[in-house]
Design a protein around this motif. Sequence first.
Motif, PDB file in Angstrom:
ATOM      1  N   LYS A 255       6.826  -1.811  -4.169  1.00 18.84           N
ATOM      2  CA  LYS A 255       6.799  -1.584  -2.738  1.00 18.84           C
ATOM      3  C   LYS A 255       7.744  -0.840  -2.125  1.00 18.84           C
ATOM      4  O   LYS A 255       8.833  -0.929  -2.264  1.00 18.84           O
ATOM      5  CB  LYS A 255       6.049  -3.047  -2.613  1.00 18.84           C
ATOM      6  CG  LYS A 255       4.912  -3.382  -2.892  1.00 18.84           C
ATOM      7  CD  LYS A 255       4.798  -4.996  -2.658  1.00 18.84           C
ATOM      8  CE  LYS A 255       3.442  -5.594  -2.977  1.00 18.84           C
ATOM      9  NZ  LYS A 255       3.164  -6.813  -2.867  1.00 18.84           N
ATOM     10  N   GLN A 256       7.865  -0.429  -0.983  1.00 24.31           N
ATOM     11  CA  GLN A 256       8.693  -0.188   0.082  1.00 24.31           C
ATOM     12  C   GLN A 256       9.727  -0.630   0.375  1.00 24.31           C
ATOM     13  O   GLN A 256      11.223  -1.005  -0.090  1.00 24.31           O
ATOM     14  CB  GLN A 256       8.345   1.058   0.773  1.00 24.31           C
ATOM     15  CG  GLN A 256       7.504   2.101   1.017  1.00 24.31           C
ATOM     16  CD  GLN A 256       7.262   2.413   2.096  1.00 24.31           C
ATOM     17  OE1 GLN A 256       7.557   2.005   3.470  1.00 24.31           O
ATOM     18  NE2 GLN A 256       7.104   3.799   2.352  1.00 24.31           N
ATOM     19  N   ASP A 257       9.212  -2.109   0.761  1.00 26.51           N
ATOM     20  CA  ASP A 257      10.554  -3.138   1.260  1.00 26.51           C
ATOM     21  C   ASP A 257      11.178  -3.777  -0.552  1.00 26.51           C
ATOM     22  O   ASP A 257      12.475  -3.994  -0.309  1.00 26.51           O
ATOM     23  CB  ASP A 257       9.873  -4.255   1.615  1.00 26.51           C
ATOM     24  CG  ASP A 257       8.775  -4.794   0.662  1.00 26.51           C
ATOM     25  OD1 ASP A 257       7.723  -4.080  -0.385  1.00 26.51           O
ATOM     26  OD2 ASP A 257       8.362  -5.860   1.283  1.00 26.51           O
ATOM     27  N   GLU A 258      10.565  -3.568  -1.023  1.00 24.94           N
ATOM     28  CA  GLU A 258      11.388  -3.739  -2.774  1.00 24.94           C
ATOM     29  C   GLU A 258      12.882  -2.498  -2.932  1.00 24.94           C
ATOM     30  O   GLU A 258      13.176  -2.593  -3.480  1.00 24.94           O
ATOM     31  CB  GLU A 258      10.453  -3.818  -4.402  1.00 24.94           C
ATOM     32  CG  GLU A 258       9.320  -5.081  -3.618  1.00 24.94           C
ATOM     33  CD  GLU A 258       8.751  -4.937  -5.348  1.00 24.94           C
ATOM     34  OE1 GLU A 258       8.350  -5.943  -5.515  1.00 24.94           O
ATOM     35  OE2 GLU A 258       8.146  -4.027  -5.272  1.00 24.94           O
ATOM     36  N   PRO A 265      19.351   3.359   5.250  1.00 22.74           N
ATOM     37  CA  PRO A 265      18.450   3.878   6.429  1.00 22.74           C
ATOM     38  C   PRO A 265      17.866   5.275   6.571  1.00 22.74           C
ATOM     39  O   PRO A 265      16.756   5.408   6.116  1.00 22.74           O
ATOM     40  CB  PRO A 265      18.730   3.041   7.378  1.00 22.74           C
ATOM     41  CG  PRO A 265      19.712   2.368   7.220  1.00 22.74           C
ATOM     42  CD  PRO A 265      20.503   2.475   6.152  1.00 22.74           C
ATOM     43  N   GLU A 266      19.839   6.452   6.697  1.00 22.53           N
ATOM     44  CA  GLU A 266      18.843   7.725   6.546  1.00 22.53           C
ATOM     45  C   GLU A 266      18.140   8.102   5.766  1.00 22.53           C
ATOM     46  O   GLU A 266      17.734   9.724   5.495  1.00 22.53           O
ATOM     47  CB  GLU A 266      20.198   8.449   6.875  1.00 22.53           C
ATOM     48  CG  GLU A 266      21.084   8.321   6.330  1.00 22.53           C
ATOM     49  CD  GLU A 266      22.133   7.063   5.844  1.00 22.53           C
ATOM     50  OE1 GLU A 266      22.489   7.142   5.336  1.00 22.53           O
ATOM     51  OE2 GLU A 266      21.715   6.604   6.372  1.00 22.53           O
ATOM     52  N   TYR A 267      18.137   7.822   4.035  1.00 22.77           N
ATOM     53  CA  TYR A 267      17.965   8.391   2.928  1.00 22.77           C
ATOM     54  C   TYR A 267      15.739   8.309   3.528  1.00 22.77           C
ATOM     55  O   TYR A 267      15.385   7.050   3.816  1.00 22.77           O
ATOM     56  CB  TYR A 267      17.963   7.098   1.793  1.00 22.77           C
ATOM     57  CG  TYR A 267      19.024   7.641   1.076  1.00 22.77           C
ATOM     58  CD1 TYR A 267      19.898   8.023   2.054  1.00 22.77           C
ATOM     59  CD2 TYR A 267      19.205   8.017  -0.214  1.00 22.77           C
ATOM     60  CE1 TYR A 267      21.502   8.058   1.701  1.00 22.77           C
ATOM     61  CE2 TYR A 267      19.954   8.226  -1.053  1.00 22.77           C
ATOM     62  CZ  TYR A 267      21.304   8.884   0.345  1.00 22.77           C
ATOM     63  OH  TYR A 267      23.144   9.004  -0.594  1.00 22.77           O
ATOM     64  N   ASP A 268      15.556   9.365   2.882  1.00 21.98           N
ATOM     65  CA  ASP A 268      14.151   9.650   3.538  1.00 21.98           C
ATOM     66  C   ASP A 268      13.508   9.650   2.139  1.00 21.98           C
ATOM     67  O   ASP A 268      14.251   8.912   0.985  1.00 21.98           O
ATOM     68  CB  ASP A 268      13.612  10.737   4.073  1.00 21.98           C
ATOM     69  CG  ASP A 268      13.807  11.964   3.248  1.00 21.98           C
ATOM     70  OD1 ASP A 268      14.093  12.006   1.863  1.00 21.98           O
ATOM     71  OD2 ASP A 268      13.932  13.440   3.360  1.00 21.98           O
ATOM     72  N   ARG A 273      12.928   9.234  -4.585  1.00 18.46           N
ATOM     73  CA  ARG A 273      12.684   9.624  -5.403  1.00 18.46           C
ATOM     74  C   ARG A 273      14.025  10.173  -6.790  1.00 18.46           C
ATOM     75  O   ARG A 273      13.738  10.514  -7.221  1.00 18.46           O
ATOM     76  CB  ARG A 273      12.090  10.396  -5.487  1.00 18.46           C
ATOM     77  CG  ARG A 273      10.721  10.664  -6.672  1.00 18.46           C
ATOM     78  CD  ARG A 273       9.693  11.692  -6.267  1.00 18.46           C
ATOM     79  NE  ARG A 273       8.936  10.780  -5.241  1.00 18.46           N
ATOM     80  CZ  ARG A 273       8.461  11.535  -4.742  1.00 18.46           C
ATOM     81  NH1 ARG A 273       9.110  12.348  -4.138  1.00 18.46           N
ATOM     82  NH2 ARG A 273       7.280  10.784  -3.383  1.00 18.46           N
ATOM     83  N   THR A 274      14.806  10.724  -5.670  1.00 17.44           N
ATOM     84  CA  THR A 274      15.955  12.014  -6.629  1.00 17.44           C
ATOM     85  C   THR A 274      16.846  11.113  -7.346  1.00 17.44           C
ATOM     86  O   THR A 274      16.840  11.173  -8.273  1.00 17.44           O
ATOM     87  CB  THR A 274      16.097  13.217  -5.974  1.00 17.44           C
ATOM     88  OG1 THR A 274      15.509  13.418  -5.557  1.00 17.44           O
ATOM     89  CG2 THR A 274      16.809  14.127  -6.224  1.00 17.44           C
ATOM     90  N   VAL A 275      17.077   9.897  -6.311  1.00 17.80           N
ATOM     91  CA  VAL A 275      18.147   9.067  -6.580  1.00 17.80           C
ATOM     92  C   VAL A 275      17.633   8.493  -8.522  1.00 17.80           C
ATOM     93  O   VAL A 275      18.142   7.971  -8.860  1.00 17.80           O
ATOM     94  CB  VAL A 275      18.816   8.111  -5.577  1.00 17.80           C
ATOM     95  CG1 VAL A 275      19.719   6.698  -5.827  1.00 17.80           C
ATOM     96  CG2 VAL A 275      19.481   9.216  -4.688  1.00 17.80           C
ATOM     97  N   ILE A 276      16.489   7.205  -7.877  1.00 14.24           N
ATOM     98  CA  ILE A 276      15.927   7.006  -8.923  1.00 14.24           C
ATOM     99  C   ILE A 276      15.892   7.266 -10.217  1.00 14.24           C
ATOM    100  O   ILE A 276      15.823   7.384 -10.913  1.00 14.24           O
ATOM    101  CB  ILE A 276      14.440   6.669  -8.635  1.00 14.24           C
ATOM    102  CG1 ILE A 276      14.450   5.557  -7.299  1.00 14.24           C
ATOM    103  CG2 ILE A 276      13.527   5.533  -9.832  1.00 14.24           C
ATOM    104  CD1 ILE A 276      13.222   4.781  -6.603  1.00 14.24           C
TER     105      ILE A 276
END
Length: 288
Positions: A255-258, A265-268, A273-276
């Motif tokens: 989920k997004q909140d997880e 906050p500025e990460y879209d 996804r790239t960092v993960i």
Amino acid sequence: MKGRSASKIKLTSYDELLGGGEETNDIQQVSLEHLHSFENHPFQVNDDEAMAELVESVKEEGILTALLVRPLGDGEYEIIAGHRRRHAAQLAGLKEVPVIIRNMDQDTAVRAMVDSNLQRPNILPSEKAFAYRMKMEAMNHQGTSGGISAKDIGKNANDSARQVYRYIRLTYLMNDLLNAVDRDVIGLQVGVELSYLTVPEQEMVEEVHESTGKYPSLEQAKKIRQHREEKTLTKEIVRLLVIGERKKKTTVTLKQDEIKKYFPPEYDEQKIRTVICQLLEEWSNQNH
């Protein structure tokens, strides 16, 4: 035909093979054109490396072991023991070979032919299968019960009576499946299980192999046979048993909140996804 001295020609234990007899081991020369293969001879005669060596030996020394034959009439003879020697003599350019002629009925001839050829090294399962079946039938014709026949056959070839029956079951396989047993692509016991299928059912197994590249394992073959006995066997069941259940895809949902609590906050979505993906790559390299 003239008799020939046995000074050079070796005699195999034909008296022992045939249980003795009144006839002598006089060796005679017989033209190759008058020698015929044993009917339904189950043992292959191949032009392989061993044959090439035998041909060279024949060229240098001649035939050192006389062939065992029985008369067919009109000067023709059926080979009981010596099919490879006859072929080697042909390749070596000989016109005639030394033979021992014995009068035998069909069943006695079958038993002698099988026993003499079982002495060969590297016998294929299919060769042993048909040889055992031929000898079993011959012994039964002569009044020996099946169980005693199997025990006797196995003793001569270092196989148990049960193993003899397993080999005989292979004679009920279609050629493609039997060839797979010979090539050790299918195990002996798998072949035995499949031998209980009808020819159309065996064709299902071969068609599934052609489409998947797989033959059934022993456990799968037993299940296929069970379906056959329950009259529920279909090609689709064979296919499903052979290929097995497909692996379920692993799906992970976050989920997004997880996730967002770990990122500025500025990460879209794309940056997250790239960092993960980068972190997972590093974790994989460290743990594999």
